[in-house]
Write a protein that holds these residues in place. Sequence first.
Motif, mmCIF file in Angstrom:
data_model
loop_
_atom_site.group_PDB
_atom_site.id
_atom_site.type_symbol
_atom_site.label_atom_id
_atom_site.label_comp_id
_atom_site.label_asym_id
_atom_site.label_seq_id
_atom_site.Cartn_x
_atom_site.Cartn_y
_atom_site.Cartn_z
ATOM 1 N N ILE A 1 0.869 -1.178 0.000
ATOM 2 C CA ILE A 1 0.000 0.000 0.000
ATOM 3 C C ILE A 1 0.900 1.222 0.000
ATOM 4 C CG2 ILE A 1 -1.728 1.334 1.263
ATOM 5 C CD1 ILE A 1 -2.918 -1.262 2.240
ATOM 6 N N PRO A 2 0.760 2.093 -1.006
ATOM 7 C CA PRO A 2 1.643 3.265 -1.059
ATOM 8 C C PRO A 2 1.433 4.196 0.135
ATOM 9 C CG PRO A 2 -0.065 3.408 -2.752
ATOM 10 C CD PRO A 2 -0.216 2.077 -2.078
ATOM 11 N N GLU A 3 2.535 4.716 0.634
ATOM 12 C CA GLU A 3 2.476 5.651 1.756
ATOM 13 C C GLU A 3 1.924 6.989 1.270
ATOM 14 O OE1 GLU A 3 5.470 8.072 4.715
ATOM 15 O OE2 GLU A 3 6.154 6.178 3.869
ATOM 16 N N PRO A 4 0.893 7.500 1.933
ATOM 17 C CA PRO A 4 0.376 8.808 1.524
ATOM 18 C C PRO A 4 1.320 9.922 1.973
ATOM 19 C CG PRO A 4 -0.869 7.963 3.393
ATOM 20 C CD PRO A 4 0.133 6.913 3.018
ATOM 21 N N ARG A 5 1.880 10.648 1.015
ATOM 22 C CA ARG A 5 2.791 11.747 1.338
ATOM 23 C C ARG A 5 2.239 13.084 0.882
ATOM 24 N NH1 ARG A 5 8.532 8.917 0.039
ATOM 25 N NH2 ARG A 5 8.415 7.451 1.759
ATOM 26 N N GLN A 6 1.648 13.090 -0.309
ATOM 27 C CA GLN A 6 0.989 14.307 -0.781
ATOM 28 C C GLN A 6 -0.078 13.893 -1.780
ATOM 29 O OE1 GLN A 6 4.122 16.685 -2.430
ATOM 30 N NE2 GLN A 6 3.950 15.776 -4.443
ATOM 31 N N GLY A 7 -1.091 14.734 -1.868
ATOM 32 C CA GLY A 7 -2.174 14.387 -2.770
ATOM 33 C C GLY A 7 -3.170 15.513 -2.923
ATOM 34 N N ILE A 8 -4.292 15.128 -3.508
ATOM 35 C CA ILE A 8 -5.369 16.075 -3.751
ATOM 36 C C ILE A 8 -6.698 15.389 -3.464
ATOM 37 C CG2 ILE A 8 -5.408 15.523 -6.221
ATOM 38 C CD1 ILE A 8 -6.180 18.508 -6.684
ATOM 39 N N GLN A 9 -7.534 16.097 -2.759
ATOM 40 C CA GLN A 9 -8.893 15.622 -2.486
ATOM 41 C C GLN A 9 -9.846 16.399 -3.389
ATOM 42 O OE1 GLN A 9 -9.445 16.790 1.569
ATOM 43 N NE2 GLN A 9 -7.908 15.380 2.351
ATOM 44 N N LEU A 10 -10.827 15.703 -3.910
ATOM 45 C CA LEU A 10 -11.939 16.342 -4.599
ATOM 46 C C LEU A 10 -13.140 16.157 -3.685
ATOM 47 C CD1 LEU A 10 -13.307 17.675 -7.034
ATOM 48 C CD2 LEU A 10 -13.667 15.379 -7.945
ATOM 49 N N GLN A 11 -13.686 17.259 -3.225
ATOM 50 C CA GLN A 11 -14.833 17.221 -2.323
ATOM 51 C C GLN A 11 -16.029 17.900 -2.960
ATOM 52 O OE1 GLN A 11 -13.818 19.119 1.373
ATOM 53 N NE2 GLN A 11 -11.952 17.933 1.641
ATOM 54 N N VAL A 12 -17.192 17.281 -2.807
ATOM 55 C CA VAL A 12 -18.461 17.929 -3.121
ATOM 56 C C VAL A 12 -19.084 18.257 -1.777
ATOM 57 C CG1 VAL A 12 -20.723 17.713 -4.207
ATOM 58 C CG2 VAL A 12 -18.717 16.615 -5.261
ATOM 59 N N LEU A 13 -19.354 19.541 -1.562
ATOM 60 C CA LEU A 13 -19.902 19.991 -0.280
ATOM 61 C C LEU A 13 -21.316 20.495 -0.476
ATOM 62 C CD1 LEU A 13 -16.629 21.140 -0.353
ATOM 63 C CD2 LEU A 13 -17.230 21.103 2.043
ATOM 64 N N ASN A 14 -22.120 20.294 0.558
ATOM 65 C CA ASN A 14 -23.515 20.690 0.526
ATOM 66 C C ASN A 14 -23.792 21.615 1.709
ATOM 67 O OD1 ASN A 14 -26.217 20.554 -0.414
ATOM 68 N ND2 ASN A 14 -26.693 19.073 1.179
ATOM 69 N N LYS A 15 -24.487 22.705 1.442
ATOM 70 C CA LYS A 15 -24.849 23.645 2.503
ATOM 71 C C LYS A 15 -26.257 23.341 2.984
ATOM 72 C CE LYS A 15 -25.055 28.570 3.576
ATOM 73 N NZ LYS A 15 -24.976 29.928 3.011
ATOM 74 N N SER A 16 -26.367 23.152 4.284
ATOM 75 C CA SER A 16 -27.667 22.936 4.909
ATOM 76 C C SER A 16 -27.782 23.968 6.023
ATOM 77 C CB SER A 16 -27.758 21.516 5.464
ATOM 78 O OG SER A 16 -28.997 21.310 6.097
ATOM 79 N N GLY A 17 -28.708 24.905 5.889
ATOM 80 C CA GLY A 17 -28.778 26.019 6.823
ATOM 81 C C GLY A 17 -27.543 26.869 6.620
ATOM 82 N N ASP A 18 -26.766 27.074 7.666
ATOM 83 C CA ASP A 18 -25.515 27.832 7.561
ATOM 84 C C ASP A 18 -24.294 26.924 7.587
ATOM 85 O OD1 ASP A 18 -26.732 30.295 7.386
ATOM 86 O OD2 ASP A 18 -26.736 30.625 9.557
ATOM 87 N N GLN A 19 -24.489 25.605 7.530
ATOM 88 C CA GLN A 19 -23.384 24.672 7.691
ATOM 89 C C GLN A 19 -23.039 23.981 6.375
ATOM 90 O OE1 GLN A 19 -24.174 21.386 10.354
ATOM 91 N NE2 GLN A 19 -22.016 21.210 10.881
#
Length: 175
Positions: free
Chosen positions: A125-143
């Motif tokens: 398993i490759p050691e995580p050293r650097q990378g990029i996350q792709l996130q989809v975020l959802n707003k509910s109320g103010d959060q």
Amino acid sequence: MNARHLGVGLLSFVVALTTPSAGAAQARDEQAIRDVQVRQADAWNRHDAAAYAKLFTEDGDVVNVVGWWWKGRSQIESRLTAGFAFVFRESTLSITDVQVRFLSPTIAVAHVLWSMTGAKTPAGIPEPRQGIQLQVLNKSGDQWLIASFQNTNSVPERPFPTGPPARGDSAAPKR
């Protein structure tokens, strides 16, 4: 009639002054998304799987750097609890860049660059050293919460080869 137009104009002016502009609201939302990333690093660095999982919607999902797919907040928490027991017990996550793009006032995509030290991955398993996350975020109320999360180890980009490797080149596939 003039007084009526003046009153409507004055009311419009007051509403415009007291209503936050779309730009100001978007700037606040972008800062809130950046704050999610600060909380992500903080929860990771405290090895607090519960706090990390709370950054996600109840039905949020994660595809980690090795392609394991975790579905739902409770599974995210349980898998990270197991990871923090040894593999990530001494790891430190640093968020190095966050870029946000809004798809709508309540949905955003974030590209999050990161680096990590201290992970102890098993063989194969490759050691995580650097990378990029792709996130989809959802707003509910103010959060803002993460609805979907794809994490990828990264290596510095280089040009694609323009042909097959030369004979005897160490980059040639082994047979």
